[in-house]
Design an enzyme around this catalytic site. Structure first.
Site, PDB file in Angstrom:
ATOM      1  N   LYS A 295       5.025   9.060   9.168  1.00 26.62           N
ATOM      2  CA  LYS A 295       4.999   8.521  10.523  1.00 26.62           C
ATOM      3  C   LYS A 295       6.014   9.190  11.456  1.00 26.62           C
ATOM      4  CE  LYS A 295       2.145   5.326   8.876  1.00 26.62           C
ATOM      5  NZ  LYS A 295       0.700   5.414   9.068  1.00 26.62           N
TER       6      LYS A 295
ATOM      7  N   TYR B 134       0.852  -1.193   0.000  1.00 24.23           N
ATOM      8  CA  TYR B 134       0.000   0.000   0.000  1.00 24.23           C
ATOM      9  C   TYR B 134       0.881   1.235   0.000  1.00 24.23           C
ATOM     10  CZ  TYR B 134      -3.395   3.454   1.676  1.00 24.23           C
ATOM     11  OH  TYR B 134      -4.197   4.565   1.813  1.00 24.23           O
TER      12      TYR B 134
ATOM     13  N   ASP C  36       9.408   2.940  -0.409  1.00 23.77           N
ATOM     14  CA  ASP C  36       8.370   3.543   0.423  1.00 23.77           C
ATOM     15  C   ASP C  36       8.678   3.157   1.864  1.00 23.77           C
ATOM     16  OD1 ASP C  36       6.145   4.248   1.870  1.00 23.77           O
ATOM     17  OD2 ASP C  36       4.699   3.502   0.408  1.00 23.77           O
TER      18      ASP C  36
END
Length: 427
Positions: free
Chosen positions: A267, A144, A239
């Site tokens: 994050k 994702y 990613d």
């Protein structure tokens, strides 16, 4: 545990918020429960609207590596707020954070701050296309990369089938240049390059997949991606929205000693505040406006509050070199306890402070094996732990996060309750 207040809030939320939540997994539908509305958190504990306290292994889906409300971070953020929340103008803290990112992740020689991981990935893809002059990208089924249109693609029953949008509202034309391969399958990647010679701008991958549950790269897989992209004049995008600063201080690329062309972060880089970043070699990033023709902008990008939280969090990690060893030990203890209690009926994947318990007796190495998991058993497991004050991801296909704030006593308690939960299931 009471859930009266959470139920009331959920009913109110459903009137004015789609599904009653602002991100789908929070609805608890995969575990057949009412979502718990949280009110506060400190350390490794989170407290809901009914006053129930939980040991938290969601950690806001990753950024809480130091635990919730770390006093040093909170103080710096509060001091920053006194001077204003956002200016829409350059500030020194943007420069400090960019320098710190480059120091800790040397492949990110030049970086641009944004406001989310989705925005970072979307912008990185645009930069790769602008730099190479090519349109097609390769992603992996089960990885994702945020909800931008071109990356919401479902591979179908096979890795190399026609790309189909994974969401209503995404035109097929927006995904026609997105090619899908299988994670940990070199042949599927090779075939895409063979069939699309000189057309692939980039391969984007979660170096450690964490959005189909936790799936580790097999030996040689990341090295293969580095080699094939170089051979074909394509870029390799890591990613690291989840793995950045969590798997190691230098992320997965330091852990596996692989240097990508572009990296995306989120994050932890914001210390819990909304932030993202993308960056890479200077020659690539000089394509970004105002230096180059690839346009990307954001009013809140690099705002003082988010950059303050990020700088303080990264400096704490930088100045505590043993933190990753402690996190690994705690997480390995949880993983070993689950494996022992599961008696071969489950698969536990773990690396660093990340882990997943899959309710399948297969080795989980890709999307195909991940979805053999028994989601009803996971829902029972989740409910058993929730009712006893352990808060884990409300979905089989998410990841557990362990923080520096988790105590040995809490780890022991979690091992005991997880063992009881697994023993209570009818495998």
């Amino acid at each position: 545990m009471k859930d009266t207040r959470s139920k009331e809030l959920y009913e109110r939320a459903k009137v004015h918020i789609p599904g009653g939540v602002n991100s789908p997994v929070r609805a608890f539908r995969a575990v057949n429960r009412t979502p718990r509305f949280m009110e506060s958190a400190k350390g490794d504990r989170i407290i809901d609207a009914d006053g129930n306290e939980y040991i938290d292994y969601v950690c806001s889906w990753g950024p809480g590596i130091l635990g919730h409300a770390h006093p040093q971070v909170i103080k710096k953020v509060m001091d920053s707020c006194e001077n204003g929340l956002t200016f829409g103008a350059p500030i020194e803290k943007e420069v400090i954070l960019a320098e710190l990112i480059s120091e800790l992740i040397p492949s990110m020689e030049v970086s641009r701050l944004v406001s989310s991981g989705t925005e970072a990935v979307m912008s990185a893809i645009r930069a790769a296309r602008g730099f190479t002059g090519r349109d097609k990208i390769v992603k992996f089924r089960g990885c994702y990369h945020g909800h931008s249109d071109s990356l919401l693609v479902k591979a179908g029953s096979g890795a190399l089938t026609t790309s189909v949008p994974d969401s209503a509202g995404v035109p097929k034309d927006d995904t026609k240049n997105t090619l899908v391969a299988e994670y940990n399958d070199k042949d599927s990647v090779q075939k895409l390059f063979d069939e699309n010679k000189d057309q692939i701008a980039a391969v984007i991958v979660e170096p450690v997949a964490a959005n189909m549950g936790l799936v580790l790269p097999e030996e040689g897989f990341l090295e293969f991606l580095r080699e094939i992209t170089k051979d074909h004049g394509s870029l390799l995008i890591f990613d690291e929205v989840i793995t950045g600063f969590r798997l190691s201080l230098g992320g997965a690329q330091q852990y596996y000693n692989i240097k990508p062309d572009i990296t995306t972060l989120g994050k932890i880089v914001g210390g819990g505040m909304p932030i993202g970043a993308y960056g890479g070699r200077r020659e690539i990033m000089q394509m970004i406006s105002p230096d180059g023709p690839v346009y990307q902008a954001g009013t809140l990008s690099g705002n003082p509050v988010a950059t303050t939280a990020g700088i303080e969090t990264l400096n704490i990690l930088k100045n505590d070199p043993q933190i990753y060893e402690r996190l690994e030990q705690k997480t390995r203890k949880l993983a070993d306890a689950a494996r022992e209690a599961g008696k071969g009926h489950i698969c536990v994947n773990q690396i660093g402070s990340l882990m997943s318990v899959f309710f399948t007796d297969q080795k989980v190495r890709d999307f195909e094996s991940a979805v053999t998991s028994n989601t009803e058993q996971y829902a029972d497991y989740f409910g058993y732990l929730l009712d006893r004050g352990i808060y884990i991801a409300p979905s089989q296909f998410e990841t557990m996060f362990i923080s520096n704030a988790h105590t040995e006593e809490d780890i022991e308690k979690t091992c005991k309750l997880a063992g009881e939960a697994l023993c209570s299931l009818d495998f």
